[in-house]
Design a protein around this motif. Sequence first.
Motif, mmCIF file in Angstrom:
data_model
loop_
_atom_site.group_PDB
_atom_site.id
_atom_site.type_symbol
_atom_site.label_atom_id
_atom_site.label_comp_id
_atom_site.label_asym_id
_atom_site.label_seq_id
_atom_site.Cartn_x
_atom_site.Cartn_y
_atom_site.Cartn_z
ATOM 1 N N THR A 1 0.858 -1.173 0.000
ATOM 2 C CA THR A 1 0.000 0.000 0.000
ATOM 3 C C THR A 1 0.897 1.227 0.000
ATOM 4 O OG1 THR A 1 -2.030 0.945 0.927
ATOM 5 C CG2 THR A 1 -0.313 0.309 2.496
ATOM 6 N N THR A 2 0.294 2.387 -0.151
ATOM 7 C CA THR A 2 1.086 3.608 -0.216
ATOM 8 C C THR A 2 0.958 4.412 1.074
ATOM 9 O OG1 THR A 2 -0.679 4.975 -1.147
ATOM 10 C CG2 THR A 2 0.689 3.724 -2.712
ATOM 11 N N TYR A 3 1.882 5.317 1.249
ATOM 12 C CA TYR A 3 1.821 6.227 2.393
ATOM 13 C C TYR A 3 0.495 6.987 2.368
ATOM 14 C CZ TYR A 3 6.878 5.436 2.675
ATOM 15 O OH TYR A 3 8.114 4.866 2.784
ATOM 16 N N GLY A 4 0.090 7.417 1.182
ATOM 17 C CA GLY A 4 -1.155 8.173 1.038
ATOM 18 C C GLY A 4 -2.394 7.360 1.339
ATOM 19 N N ARG A 5 -2.407 6.098 0.938
ATOM 20 C CA ARG A 5 -3.562 5.248 1.230
ATOM 21 C C ARG A 5 -3.707 5.023 2.728
ATOM 22 N NH1 ARG A 5 -5.221 0.996 -3.174
ATOM 23 N NH2 ARG A 5 -4.770 2.164 -5.059
ATOM 24 N N ILE A 6 -2.589 4.830 3.406
ATOM 25 C CA ILE A 6 -2.648 4.685 4.863
ATOM 26 C C ILE A 6 -3.156 5.983 5.482
ATOM 27 C CG2 ILE A 6 -1.301 4.393 6.978
ATOM 28 C CD1 ILE A 6 0.460 2.411 5.461
ATOM 29 N N ALA A 7 -2.635 7.109 5.011
ATOM 30 C CA ALA A 7 -3.062 8.408 5.537
ATOM 31 C C ALA A 7 -4.566 8.597 5.369
ATOM 32 C CB ALA A 7 -2.305 9.537 4.840
ATOM 33 N N ALA A 8 -5.109 8.174 4.240
ATOM 34 C CA ALA A 8 -6.543 8.334 3.976
ATOM 35 C C ALA A 8 -7.396 7.480 4.905
ATOM 36 C CB ALA A 8 -6.845 7.989 2.522
ATOM 37 N N MET A 9 -6.818 6.459 5.493
ATOM 38 C CA MET A 9 -7.556 5.582 6.406
ATOM 39 C C MET A 9 -7.476 6.055 7.851
ATOM 40 S SD MET A 9 -6.697 1.776 5.055
ATOM 41 C CE MET A 9 -5.652 1.754 3.611
ATOM 42 N N THR A 10 -6.828 7.191 8.080
ATOM 43 C CA THR A 10 -6.678 7.711 9.441
ATOM 44 C C THR A 10 -7.308 9.093 9.535
ATOM 45 O OG1 THR A 10 -4.557 8.791 8.992
ATOM 46 C CG2 THR A 10 -4.478 6.487 9.704
#
Length: 97
Positions: free
Chosen positions: A22-31
């Motif tokens: 996954t990407t840094y951005g995808r993780i960020a979007a889940m938080t």
Amino acid sequence: MKTSLKEQILTVLAEIPRGRVTTYGRIAAMTEVGTPRLVARALRELPPGHGLPWFRVITASRKLADHPGTAEQRRRLIEEGVAFDNRGRVASERLWP
């Protein structure tokens, strides 16, 4: 960084399945109020021996970020069956979620 945000990032990190990235951005979007930079910061601050799959996090361009652990990250992803194309990108089918 707030402890609750860091906990959210680490919870998402722990859920990334073997052989996927996954990407840094995808993780960020889940938080809550997370940004890709905060995700990267949380990963840099992981203590030794943590056991979390930090190596499954890549950039939005589907490449490995340039950091001291890049060679280790590539090796571990290849061990999990993740392939890289001739431009160093991971196939989009490997992205999670």
